[in-house]
Write an enzyme that holds these catalytic residues in place. Structure first.
Site, PDB file in Angstrom:
ATOM      1  CB  THR A   1      -0.916  -0.017   1.258  1.00 21.52           C
ATOM      2  OG1 THR A   1      -1.634  -1.257   1.253  1.00 21.52           O
ATOM      3  CG2 THR A   1      -1.898   1.125   1.252  1.00 21.52           C
TER       4      THR A   1
ATOM      5  CD  GLU B   1      -0.604 -18.280  -7.062  1.00 21.25           C
ATOM      6  OE1 GLU B   1       0.111 -18.393  -8.053  1.00 21.25           O
ATOM      7  OE2 GLU B   1      -1.465 -19.128  -6.752  1.00 21.25           O
TER       8      GLU B   1
ATOM      9  CB  ALA C   1     -13.204  -8.091  -0.388  1.00 23.54           C
ATOM     10  CG  PHE C   2     -16.893 -12.325  -0.716  1.00 25.46           C
ATOM     11  CD1 PHE C   2     -16.853 -11.113  -1.389  1.00 25.46           C
ATOM     12  CD2 PHE C   2     -18.087 -13.025  -0.680  1.00 25.46           C
ATOM     13  CE1 PHE C   2     -17.981 -10.593  -2.009  1.00 25.46           C
ATOM     14  CE2 PHE C   2     -19.233 -12.517  -1.294  1.00 25.46           C
ATOM     15  CZ  PHE C   2     -19.183 -11.307  -1.957  1.00 25.46           C
TER      16      PHE C   2
ATOM     17  CB  CYS D   1      -3.518 -10.844   0.263  1.00 22.34           C
ATOM     18  SG  CYS D   1      -2.325 -11.377  -0.968  1.00 22.34           S
TER      19      CYS D   1
ATOM     20  CE  LYS E   1      -1.291  -6.181  -2.083  1.00 26.47           C
ATOM     21  NZ  LYS E   1      -0.074  -6.857  -2.533  1.00 26.47           N
TER      22      LYS E   1
HETATM   23  C1  UDX Z   1      -4.889 -15.049   1.514  1.00 27.58           C
HETATM   24  C2  UDX Z   1      -5.911 -15.835   0.688  1.00 27.58           C
HETATM   25  O1  UDX Z   1      -6.412 -16.936   1.470  1.00 27.58           O
HETATM   26  C3  UDX Z   1      -5.284 -16.328  -0.588  1.00 27.58           C
HETATM   27  O2  UDX Z   1      -6.243 -17.000  -1.389  1.00 27.58           O
HETATM   28  C4  UDX Z   1      -4.710 -15.130  -1.343  1.00 27.58           C
HETATM   29  O3  UDX Z   1      -4.107 -15.530  -2.523  1.00 27.58           O
HETATM   30  C5  UDX Z   1      -3.727 -14.380  -0.473  1.00 27.58           C
HETATM   31  O4  UDX Z   1      -4.355 -13.990   0.744  1.00 27.58           O
HETATM   32  P1  UDX Z   1      -2.880 -15.677   3.144  1.00 27.58           P
HETATM   33  O5  UDX Z   1      -2.926 -14.233   3.526  1.00 27.58           O
HETATM   34  O6  UDX Z   1      -1.576 -16.270   2.773  1.00 27.58           O
HETATM   35  O7  UDX Z   1      -3.860 -15.953   1.912  1.00 27.58           O
HETATM   36  O8  UDX Z   1      -3.429 -16.567   4.369  1.00 27.58           O
HETATM   37  P2  UDX Z   1      -4.887 -16.922   4.928  1.00 27.58           P
HETATM   38  O9  UDX Z   1      -4.896 -18.344   5.300  1.00 27.58           O
HETATM   39  O10 UDX Z   1      -5.961 -16.457   4.036  1.00 27.58           O
HETATM   40  O11 UDX Z   1      -4.945 -16.102   6.302  1.00 27.58           O
HETATM   41  C6  UDX Z   1      -5.016 -14.691   6.341  1.00 27.58           C
HETATM   42  C7  UDX Z   1      -5.210 -14.220   7.780  1.00 27.58           C
HETATM   43  O12 UDX Z   1      -6.501 -14.555   8.259  1.00 27.58           O
HETATM   44  C8  UDX Z   1      -4.238 -14.832   8.779  1.00 27.58           C
HETATM   45  O13 UDX Z   1      -3.798 -13.839   9.669  1.00 27.58           O
HETATM   46  C9  UDX Z   1      -5.052 -15.894   9.489  1.00 27.58           C
HETATM   47  O14 UDX Z   1      -4.599 -16.190  10.785  1.00 27.58           O
HETATM   48  C10 UDX Z   1      -6.414 -15.224   9.508  1.00 27.58           C
HETATM   49  N1  UDX Z   1      -7.516 -16.193   9.623  1.00 27.58           N
HETATM   50  C11 UDX Z   1      -7.745 -17.085   8.629  1.00 27.58           C
HETATM   51  C12 UDX Z   1      -8.347 -16.170  10.753  1.00 27.58           C
HETATM   52  O15 UDX Z   1      -8.153 -15.357  11.658  1.00 27.58           O
HETATM   53  N2  UDX Z   1      -9.368 -17.068  10.819  1.00 27.58           N
HETATM   54  C13 UDX Z   1      -9.635 -17.976   9.836  1.00 27.58           C
HETATM   55  O16 UDX Z   1     -10.599 -18.749   9.977  1.00 27.58           O
HETATM   56  C14 UDX Z   1      -8.778 -17.984   8.706  1.00 27.58           C
END
Ligand code: UDX
Ligand code: ADP
Length: 477
Positions: free
Chosen positions: A98, A173, A233-234, A284, A287
């Site tokens: 960002t 990705e 976002a979802f 992600c 951002k």
């Molecule tokens: C995310 C998307 O899942 C992925 O598809 C995209 O390409 C990149 O962003 P990432 O950020 O690597 O992936 O990890 P993710 O497993 O989505 O977790 C993101 C955050 O949400 C983490 O801090 C995780 O601890 C938190 N989280 C996830 C929760 O707090 N609860 C949940 O049930 C799931």
């Protein structure tokens, strides 16, 4: 047709996206030479280190792929010029954080690295090149890339030197850190956006080596770019939703895990991604939502912008309320009190700390004068110091101003601590021997479990006071 024959791939950017993605491509496209290039020499040295413990990123199973394909059909280099010149297909996997200042600061993505890469491609590409956006980018970024490339193409063709032509595709990705290799090997879907159908099929043909054709979705380029932002976002919205419910559970006699289980069994809701926690982190979610908000504001969609911005506000509130409740529970102050912090990465199985909720929570506690002894199985001392903007202390001193210590085991962090604070759901924190740990600590001893991973009854039996996210057991607070 011949101009689309892919024999050499170049990936610009050897980070969390470029490295794992190209390792999986190398496994399934053995006849293609894949070169991952980066401007960061020390990062490339780490990728080339014979000891895979030094790989710049930690990701389960990545080391095996690197050992198998490195210097066979997978190469890591800083020679960007040659890798662009020989490639028929180039993936852009550079960072897009960002923006910190200027127009759109705090919301828009900083595209300077994308622009720089596009300019490098314009300078060095030869013949027909398919340029694939891999990094998460704001919608219509392809336009910027096309403008730079097509202008170069016109200029080149006038001089008739390198015979340049370009097709630009979006192939976002969806890998999730910590399970990147598995996500890449077995994707739910592969999304390819673009208008050059032959280029789309050239990229699909690579994926078809391991992904069934029906999982490969073709769309126009803008739908592809917007789908990535929308998916994130979802997902982030689900986390903010369940985190909001965690607070209600703590105030009533409900348990957020039971609520998540009950609602998740409804197929329309689904059971994944309903774990309440300290707030989402990673490179992600925040951002991408900010990009979406910026886009809505640009198109005068004020209400839509506000709707999505609320997902971020709730996430910040969740982090804040955790640090506040720790201070309140420890009798209104943590000044001079040692707190054992278990986990610093934004989720388990990664060494990535970008936007980790641990950063904000630790900073708030340091601000209040806490002495934090931090242990994370994969995050380095220098990374923690960088994130918290403070150097680790070598020796344990009595002090009332916030200090941090870097520890190498759970037991060490607990020495003389008033509380254990679990911030990441690393497997090794699931079955801690609480009897042993409490012996090392001050009394009353506390556990703050922000990931809901410990067996609270075991800890209570050992003499701990326990607070667990979204669990009414903490009603005594
Ligand atoms: C995310 C998307 O899942 C992925 O598809 C995209 O390409 C990149 O962003 P990432 O950020 O690597 O992936 O990890 P993710 O497993 O989505 O977790 C993101 C955050 O949400 C983490 O801090 C995780 O601890 C938190 N989280 C996830 C929760 O707090 N609860 C949940 O049930 C799931
Ligand atoms: P991501 O999570 O998106 O992969 P990272 O920050 O882990 O983000 O990786 C991005 C990589 O891109 C970094 O290693 C950075 O050095 C590299 N990079 C940025 N700009 C360029 C460029 N113009 N040419 C080559 N590599 C670049």
């Amino acid at each position: 047709m011949n101009k689309y024959k892919i024999k050499n791939i170049c990936c610009i950017g050897a980070g969390y996206v470029g490295g794992p993605t190209m390792a999986v491509f190398a496994e399934h496209c053995k006849d293609i030479k894949i070169t991952v290039s980066d401007i960061n020499q020390s990062r490339i040295n780490d990728w080339n280190n014979p000891d895979t413990n030094y790989l710049p990123i930690y990701e389960p199973d990545l080391d095996n792929l690197i050992l198998k394909y490195r210097n066979k059909n997978l190469f890591f280099t800083t020679n960007i010029k040659d890798s662009i010149a020989e490639a028929e297909m180039i993936f852009l996997s550079v960072n897009t954080p960002t923006k910190e200042k200027g127009v759109g600061a705090g919301k828009a993505s900083d595209l300077k690295w994308v622009e720089a890469s596009a300019r490098q491609i314009a300078e060095y590409a030869v013949g027909h090149t398919i340029v694939v956006e891999k990094s998460t980018l704001p919608v219509r970024t392809a336009k910027t890339i096309e403008k730079i490339l097509f202008d170069s193409q016109k200029k080149e063709n006038n001089n008739n030197k390198k015979n340049q032509t370009f097709s630009v595709l979006s192939n976002p990705e969806f890998l999730s850190e910590g399970s990147a290799i598995n996500d890449l090997q077995n994707p739910d879907r592969v999304l390819i956006g673009g208008s050059d159908h032959i280029a789309i099929e050239a990229l699909s043909d690579l994926y078809k080596n391991w992904v069934p054709n029906e999982k490969i979705i073709r769309t126009n380029i803008w739908s592809s770019e917007l789908s990535k932002l929308t998916a994130n976002a979802f997902l982030a919205q689900r986390i903010s939703s369940i985190n909001s419910i965690s607070a209600i559970c703590e105030a009533t006699e409900a348990d957020v895990r039971q609520v998540a289980n009950a609602i998740g069994l409804d197929k329309r809701i689904g059971k994944e991604f309903l774990s309440a926690g300290p707030g989402f982190g990673g490179s992600c979610f925040q951002k991408d939502i900010l990009n979406l908000v910026y886009l809505c504001e640009f198109y005068n969609l004020k209400e839509v912008a506000e709707y999505w911005e609320q997902v971020i506000s709730l996430n910040n509130w969740q982090k804040d309320r955790i640090s506040k409740l720790i201070v309140n529970t420890l009798f209104g102050t943590v000044s001079g009190k040692r707190i054992a912090v278990l986990g610093f990465s934004f989720k388990a199985n990664t060494n990535d700390t970008r936007n980790s909720p641990s950063i904000k929570i630790c900073k708030d506690l340091i601000e209040d004068g806490a002495l934090l002894s931090i242990y994370d199985p994969k995050v380095s001392q220098s990374q923690i110091e960088k994130d918290l903007g403070i150097k680790c202390s070598d020796q344990f001193l009595e002090s009332n101003s916030g200090t941090i210590y870097y520890e190498r085991s759970i037991e060490k962090t607990a020495e003389d601590a008033h509380a254990i604070l679990i911030l990441t759901e690393w497997k090794e924190f699931f079955n801690i021997n609480w009897d042993l740990l409490i012996e090392k600590m001050k009394r009353p001893a506390w556990i703050f479990d922000t990931r809901s991973i410990i067996k609270t009854n075991d800890a209570k039996k050992s003499g701990f006071n326990v607070w667990q996210i979204g669990n009414y057991c903490n009603s005594y607070l």
